[in-house]
Design a protein around this motif. Structure first.
Motif, short mmCIF file in Angstrom:
data_model
loop_
_atom_site.label_atom_id
_atom_site.label_comp_id
_atom_site.label_asym_id
_atom_site.label_seq_id
_atom_site.Cartn_x
_atom_site.Cartn_y
_atom_site.Cartn_z
N LYS A 245 0.85 -1.21 0.00
CA LYS A 245 0.00 0.00 0.00
C LYS A 245 0.88 1.25 0.00
O LYS A 245 1.64 1.49 0.93
CB LYS A 245 -0.91 0.00 1.23
CG LYS A 245 -1.71 1.30 1.43
CD LYS A 245 -2.62 1.25 2.67
CE LYS A 245 -3.28 2.59 2.95
NZ LYS A 245 -4.14 2.59 4.16
N ASP A 250 -2.72 10.11 3.80
CA ASP A 250 -4.12 9.72 3.93
C ASP A 250 -4.87 10.75 4.79
O ASP A 250 -4.83 10.70 6.02
CB ASP A 250 -4.21 8.32 4.57
CG ASP A 250 -5.65 7.82 4.67
OD1 ASP A 250 -6.54 8.44 4.06
OD2 ASP A 250 -5.86 6.79 5.35
N ASP A 267 1.47 6.16 5.67
CA ASP A 267 0.52 5.25 5.02
C ASP A 267 1.06 4.62 3.74
O ASP A 267 0.35 3.91 3.04
CB ASP A 267 -0.81 6.00 4.75
CG ASP A 267 -2.01 5.11 4.94
OD1 ASP A 267 -1.86 4.03 5.54
OD2 ASP A 267 -3.10 5.49 4.47
N GLU A 328 -9.47 3.55 2.00
CA GLU A 328 -8.93 3.67 0.63
C GLU A 328 -7.84 2.65 0.32
O GLU A 328 -7.66 2.27 -0.83
CB GLU A 328 -8.39 5.10 0.42
CG GLU A 328 -6.96 5.38 0.91
CD GLU A 328 -6.75 5.18 2.42
OE1 GLU A 328 -7.74 5.22 3.16
OE2 GLU A 328 -5.60 4.94 2.84
N THR A 354 -0.40 -0.56 5.84
CA THR A 354 -0.89 0.10 7.05
C THR A 354 -2.40 0.26 6.83
O THR A 354 -2.87 1.32 6.45
CB THR A 354 -0.22 1.48 7.20
OG1 THR A 354 -0.29 2.16 5.94
CG2 THR A 354 1.23 1.37 7.64
ZN ZN Z 1 -4.85 4.66 4.69
#
Ligand code: ZN
Ligand code: BES
Ligand code: ZN
Length: 476
Positions: A245, A250, A267, A328, A354
């Motif tokens: 990710k 974020d 993130d 997301e 995360t």
């Molecule tokens: Zn996130």
């Protein structure tokens, strides 16, 4: 850092680092080293104790390591020695390896010393740690040769130093574009291929879930695809797929975060772990094929942001109802996983992210949450993690949790809407996109990627995952 192996210290001038196992505070037999005699009244090797003696042209820095010590604690201890005792390291440095050390402990000490050069003050005027001078030479003083272990330790620490910086640097530096450049540069240096899809190319490919997250951001999303093939040709190499990710910040999107936003530069720590792993496995030239995908994007707020209740079409063709724009990570991972499966079909698939505050609520900062339906992979990942202090603990993927992601309007929804079992329902969402792959594992590292420790005043990166993934791949 250059390395030289020596079997004696005659005429050495500089600092000698001497790890010492604990004896006893009332021991009448003193600790002796190179004709230096230390009474147990002043030093007996208690964990984390330090004692400095000057003799001739050398300073001897004795470091207590306790009666027994594991890999992770030894590495942290020597990271601390390197960071906090830097004033002793301005000249030549020799490291004594006790006969009782095995190769893992040598790796821990050397990696730890190099990690201690990390300085969080990226934007401060500062002098580099003396270990980082190109002329710096570390003499390894031992009765045995540890050349290959020491080389490997340095490669591990170098990859971890890269990951620390990627995660700690601010989001106006580490944009998706920055991560793409990083991948290209390391790919050229270490020998793996890198392909990057920007907004237009991702649109043509149909990466709808990935694009939805970044549509409110001025920073163009980058879907980074990396491929490492060992130099020696063989049809029998195993093939691992990694997905990380890469949300460079974020905000939560329109479901804007009310708490914890300050730390959301972390993130992209899953992406950083995967990027660092690509550096490390190619630097070590591991005999295994690895394909990695890091979808990189910023989840921000603007008139173009995706909306709660939007229905989007993912790369897999499945529609997704957006219940919460702050969920997301699973959207970009879904497209990362689908793209991996359709185009690369790896035998093993591991994603790292995360992903949820819920995993932090469950485990705090002590371990990552592990999800898999494959018990042998669970064991391999946990074993790899336990040996280096990057712990994982398994949570269930039972069918009863599937209802959390069932939508009335679309094939699936991105959040249950309920404040319970958040890490599990996020994992169930990802599982939906894995096409029943029998060797998939998901690591939720929200609690362990970024935290507090003795090395800085504020929360900062841990580099969790690089060594874990590399060890897992190495032992597969
Ligand atoms: Zn996130
Ligand atoms: N990036 C966060 C998760 C996170 C939390 C990372 C703490 C690092 C530390 C993720 O995108 C998120 O916002 N998750 C929400 C999902 C919820 C809205 C369904 C969460 O876990 O609260
Ligand atoms: Zn979020």
């Amino acid at each position: 850092m250059k390395i030289k192996e020596v079997t004696q210290l005659e005429n050495f001038s500089g600092t000698v680092i001497v790890p010492v196992y604990e004896t006893n505070p009332k021991n009448i037999v003193p600790i002796e080293f190179e004709e230096i005699v230390l009474s147990s009244k002043v030093f007996f090797g208690k964990k984390n104790s330090r004692y400095v003696v000057e003799k001739g042209n050398a300073l001897y820095l004795f470091i207590g390591i306790g009666k027994t010590i594991d890999y992770s604690n030894l590495k942290t201890l020597f990271r601390s020695v390197s960071q906090k005792e830097e004033s002793y390291f301005s000249q030549n440095v020799a490291l004594y390896i006790p006969d009782a050390f095995n190769e893992d402990l040598v790796e821990a000490v050397v990696s730890g010393l190099l990690l201690g050069t990390y300085n969080l003050g990226h934007f401060k005027k500062k002098e580099a740690h003396s270990f980082l001078n190109s002329a710096f030479q570390l003499e390894i003083f031992s009765s045995k040769s540890y050349a290959s272990v020491v080389n490997k330790s340095i490669k591990i620490a170098r990859a971890q130093l890269e990951v620390l910086a990627l995660v700690d640097l601010p989001p106006n530096t580490v944009t998706p574009h920055y991560l793409g450049l990083w991948a290209k540069e390391k790919g050229e240096k270490h020998g793996f291929e890198v392909k990057i899809l920007g907004r237009e190319a991702a649109k043509i490919e149909g990466l709808g879930a990935f694009l939805a997250v970044g549509q409110g951001s001025e920073n163009e999303p980058q879907f980074i695809i990396m491929d490492y093939v060992p130099a020696t040709k063989s049809d029998t190499f195993k093939h691992v797929g990694l997905v990380g990710k890469g949300v460079t910040f974020d905000t939560g999107g329109l479901n804007i975060k009310t708490a914890g936003m300050l730390h959301m530069k972390c993130d992209m720590a899953g992406a950083a772990a995967v990027l660092g792993t690509m550096q490390l496995i190619s630097d070590l030239q591991l005999p295994i094929k690895v394909t990695a995908i890091v979808p990189c994007t910023e989840n921000s707020v603007s008139g173009k942001s995706f909306l709660p209740s939007d229905v989007i079409t993912s790369y897999s063709g499945n529609s997704i109802e957006i219940i919460d724009t702050d969920a997301e990570g699973r959207l970009i991972l879904a497209d990362g996983i689908s793209y991996m499966l359709k185009n690369y079909k790896p035998e093993y698939l591991v994603d790292i992210a995360t992903l949820t505050g819920s995993s932090v609520g469950t485990f705090g900062y002590e371990c990552g949450a592990l999800f898999t339906n494959n018990e042998s992979i669970a064991r391999q990942l946990q074993d790899a993690g336990n040996s280096i202090g990057e712990r994982l603990w398994q949570l269930p993927l039972w069918d009863c949790y599937k209802q959390d992601i069932e939508s009335d309007i679309a094939d699936v929804k991105n959040y249950s809407g309920k404040p319970v079992a958040g890490a599990i329902s996020a994992a169930k969402f990802l599982e939906f996109f894995t096409e029943e792959h029998t060797a998939w594992a998901h690591l939720d590292i929200a609690g362990v990627a970024f935290g507090d420790d003795e090395f800085a005043k504020s929360k900062h990166a841990t580099a969790y995952g690089v060594h874990l993934l590399t060890k897992f791949i190495e032992n597969i």
